[in-house]
Design a protein around this motif. Structure first.
Motif, short mmCIF file in Angstrom:
data_model
loop_
_atom_site.label_atom_id
_atom_site.label_comp_id
_atom_site.label_asym_id
_atom_site.label_seq_id
_atom_site.Cartn_x
_atom_site.Cartn_y
_atom_site.Cartn_z
N ASP A 546 -8.99 -4.12 -16.32
CA ASP A 546 -8.43 -3.56 -15.29
C ASP A 546 -7.88 -4.27 -14.05
O ASP A 546 -8.54 -5.28 -13.78
CB ASP A 546 -9.06 -2.41 -14.57
N ASP A 547 -6.44 -4.23 -14.02
CA ASP A 547 -5.97 -5.41 -12.92
C ASP A 547 -6.23 -5.13 -11.53
O ASP A 547 -6.11 -6.06 -10.58
CB ASP A 547 -4.41 -5.61 -13.18
N HIS A 548 -6.57 -4.02 -11.16
CA HIS A 548 -6.87 -3.48 -9.97
C HIS A 548 -8.21 -3.83 -9.31
O HIS A 548 -9.11 -3.04 -10.23
CB HIS A 548 -6.51 -2.08 -9.69
N PRO A 549 -8.73 -4.49 -8.38
CA PRO A 549 -9.83 -4.99 -8.14
C PRO A 549 -10.74 -3.61 -7.70
O PRO A 549 -12.19 -3.58 -8.05
CB PRO A 549 -9.91 -5.69 -6.73
N ARG A 552 -11.88 -1.91 -10.64
CA ARG A 552 -12.98 -2.69 -11.44
C ARG A 552 -14.25 -2.30 -10.57
O ARG A 552 -15.27 -2.22 -11.33
CB ARG A 552 -12.61 -4.17 -11.48
N THR A 569 -12.49 -8.10 -17.05
CA THR A 569 -11.31 -9.26 -17.14
C THR A 569 -10.22 -8.24 -16.12
O THR A 569 -10.31 -6.89 -16.07
CB THR A 569 -10.75 -9.20 -18.71
N GLU A 570 -8.95 -9.20 -15.88
CA GLU A 570 -8.08 -8.74 -14.91
C GLU A 570 -6.83 -8.37 -15.64
O GLU A 570 -6.04 -7.65 -14.96
CB GLU A 570 -7.82 -9.66 -14.04
N ASP A 571 -6.54 -8.50 -17.07
CA ASP A 571 -5.49 -8.09 -17.78
C ASP A 571 -5.71 -8.03 -19.13
O ASP A 571 -6.87 -8.47 -19.56
CB ASP A 571 -4.35 -8.96 -17.39
N GLU A 574 -6.51 -11.70 -20.76
CA GLU A 574 -7.81 -11.99 -20.62
C GLU A 574 -8.89 -11.27 -21.57
O GLU A 574 -10.19 -11.85 -22.07
CB GLU A 574 -8.18 -11.86 -19.28
N MET A 593 -1.10 -2.80 -17.11
CA MET A 593 -1.73 -4.18 -16.62
C MET A 593 -0.50 -5.18 -16.96
O MET A 593 0.09 -5.05 -17.86
CB MET A 593 -2.91 -4.52 -17.51
#
Length: 671
Positions: A546-549, A552, A569-571, A574, A593
């Motif tokens: 998930d790209d949103h902190p 996550r 992972t952020e995207d 990854e 993402m």
């Protein structure tokens, strides 16, 4: 000499006898002929007579044969004054040119009055210069009457046709014009009928409709009736759309034969234009609805992402053993988030209703379970407010226990009405009664309260969007005025109806009637069986992208305390880099993402599994998109499960356990 005289006298007597015999034969013949058979003589001195006339002369002139054998004056005396000169001229012309005499004229018959006669004869010039006509005269009064009636009828028909505002025409089997009224001539831009009589109608019809016209013409001459639409092009280039109703015109002498086609054609150019405009407007309205629905869905997506963090983290904080003061603050945050989510769901539901995108489920469910859930949900709230709250089924238990329909939408409707009843009732009671006769598919719910009530003139208004009975209630009790509007739309979508009976200051009774067919007992038993309680996540290896902190952090808060081993992972790119077949028990992917979205990551993960010949790893989609077509797309693209934002621990844990167990079962069967 005497002998010769005797022989001569015998010859004359023989001739006389022969002549008498011929006259007798002629009289017998004439007696069977209508009218009179005659000889008319015009002498050199201008006098006239009828050397011979059958007895029928009395029928046409009212005189006896002997009365005119020497003088025809009596006959000329009965000629109609208006026709006397014409008859006289026609006789003179026939005598001068030695041509056939024929005429139609009137006489004043002494017994019959004015009658019409038709005469026909051939002239013969005699040696002494006299002219002798041989012919017949017959009474044509009845024929003239019929002709007159026919002319009058034709004139009336023509007058009606000319007064008819629609085009009326007759057409021959070759498709050529026979007749057309003034309205039709005007429509095809013709100055007169003579200009277009015999015109091939294909010359007036747009080429693309030629085959259509030929088919219709052939059908009519087979005895059928036809209604067709085609575009015509006038003689001066004008264009218009016409609707033609055609029927066969049968031959008067042979009814089995179609002599011509009669057609009534009306101009539908305006209707065609209006229809096109309506279709264009409809398409524009549908596009606007779809755009609005998509806009609301996008807004919903964007709002759900931060709300996911607010609600989930607030719920996590409540379990952290905070001080009373801080716990109260967190409770306010969570309840505010819940309120925002309820509002967001209402707006989203409204957009679905307006775009006609509400999808209803038709599945067996337990009506009794629905009632128990409602009672459990609102009993404590009513108790806190000091209001008596009852839920009951007026029918027998089996009939309340098995129905087919959309239980989730039904509960949504009941929740909207019951929550309103509790909100607007400060004392007294709220009673929910269900009537479900075993022999009737219509189930009735009555929600009666002793609250503030609704004025008579506001009963319909409360079902309008963003409207309440009294705008001041928005400030007093809160709400957007969407609940009842959505409830009404959902009930009607289910094929039912909702109405209200209320008096201001006395309370309200809402009645909901929906068709819910009875389901088989075994179906309901299977459908109503409670799901297996989610097992712990201890030991499960999870890959989450998930790209949103904040999102996550939510996943971390919900998964780590349950014992899961999570790699974040952020995207999507990854996530694919971190993935290896058999390394993880389940993968969780956000849909939207950067670099690589959830769909792209899913495709690559599946490809890695196939390349390694490894069992398929379950993959969950976590998404803020909640439109039905979006969710269907996710499933169609290969996701094993779905979790919508805001994410709750129960929903997330339950879906993880479900897909992991399903994957393990599939692997065992394959092995």
């Amino acid at each position: 000499m005497l002998s010769g005289l005797s022989r001569h006298g015998e010859a004359e007597r023989a001739v006389d006898r022969k002549s008498s015999s011929d006259d007798s034969k002629l009289e017998k013949i004439a007696a069977h002929v209508p009218g009179v058979i005659y000889q008319f003589m015009l002498r050199p001195d201008g006098s006239s007579c009828f050397p011979y006339a059958s007895k029928g002369i009395a029928d046409v002139y009212g005189v006896a044969p002997d009365d005119v054998v020497d003088d025809a004056t009596l006959v000329f005396n009965v000629l109609h004054p208006d026709d006397f000169d014409a008859v006289s001229r026609s006789i003179a012309t026939s005598a001068e040119t030695m041509t056939t005499w024929s005429a139609e004229y009137r006489v004043n018959h002494p017994e019959k009055g004015v009658i019409w006669l038709y005469g026909h004869s051939e002239p013969e010039r005699l040696d002494d210069g006299a002219i002798l006509w041989h012919g017949y005269i017959t009474d044509i009064t009845e024929q003239k009457r019929i002709e007159s009636d026919l002319r009058v009828g034709q004139a009336r028909v023509r007058a009606m046709l000319e007064a008819e505002p629609e085009c009326v025409k007759t057409v021959g089997p070759d498709g050529r014009l026979i007749d057309m009224n003034a309205a039709g001539l005007d429509k095809i831009e013709a100055d007169s009928l003579d200009d277009v009589r015999g015109l091939d109608l294909l010359d007036l019809i747009a080429p693309r409709h030629h085959d259509l016209f030929r088919e219709g013409l052939a059908a009519v001459f087979r005895g059928e009736t036809m209604v067709q639409e085609f575009e015509i092009v006038g003689l001066k280039g004008g264009r218009c759309w016409m609707q033609q109703s055609s029927a066969p015109l049968h031959d008067s002498e042979d009814p089995s034969k179609v002599a011509a086609m009669i057609a009534v054609t009306r101009d539908i150019t305006a209707q065609k234009a209006a229809k096109r405009e309506l279709e264009t407007a409809k398409l524009a309205a549908e596009a606007a609805k779809d755009a609005m629905s998509r806009f609301v869905a996008n807004v919903s997506h964007e709002i759900r992402t931060p709300l996911n963090s607010v609600i989930a983290l607030a719920a996590a904080l409540e379990r952290e053993g905070l001080s009373d003061r801080h716990a109260g603050m967190v409770q306010v945050i969570r309840e505010s988030g819940d309120s925002l989510m309820a509002l967001l769901n209402d707006v989203l539901d409204l957009s679905k209703v307006e775009a006609d995108r509400v999808e209803l489920e038709h599945a067996p469910f337990s009506l009794s379970d629905v009632l128990r859930k409602i009672e459990a949900l609102y009993a404590f709230r009513a108790q806190e407010a000091g209001i008596a709250f009852t839920v009951g089924c007026a029918g027998d238990e089996p009939s309340c226990g098995r129905r087919v329909g959309d239980s989730a939408r039904l509960q949504q409707v009941l929740h909207n009405i019951i929550s309103n009843a509790l909100k607007f009732t400060s004392e007294g009671s709220v009673d929910v009664t269900c009537r479900a006769p075993a022999d009737d598919e219509i189930v009735e719910f009555r929600i009666a309260d002793t609250g503030v009530g609704i004025a008579d003139d506001q009963h319909e208004r409360i079902f309008e969007r963003f409207r309440q009975a009294d705008e001041s209630t928005t400030r007093t009790h809160g709400g957007t005025g969407l609940g009842l509007a959505i409830s009404k739309a959902l009930v009607e979508r289910m094929g039912g109806a909702i109405d209200v009976d209320s008096r201001l200051g006395e309370g309200s009774t809402f009645t909901v009637r929906v068709p819910l067919p009875t389901a088989a007992v075994d179906e309901v038993t299977a459908a109503a069986a409670p799901p297996t309680a989610p097992q712990g996540l201890a030991g499960l290896k999870i890959l989450a992208a998930d790209d949103h902190p904040a999102n996550r952090l939510v996943l971390e808060t919900l998964l780590l305390p349950a014992g899961a081993d999570v790699t974040f992972t952020e995207d999507g790119d990854e996530a694919v880099a971190a993935y290896a077949p058999g390394r993880f028990d389940v993968v969780i992917l956000d849909i939207q993402m950067p670099v690589l979205d959830g769909f792209g990551a899913l495709a690559r993960i599946r490809a890695l599994d196939r390349a390694a010949g490894a069992p398929r790893t379950p993959v969950l989609a976590v998404t803020a998109g909640v439109m039905a077509d979006d969710l269907a797309t996710y499933r169609a693209r290969g996701f094993d499960g779905l979790v919508t934002k805001p994410v709750s621990a129960a929903a997330l844990h339950g879906e993880i356990v479900r897909v992991v167990d399903a994957g393990r079962d599939a692997a065992r069967k394959a092995g």
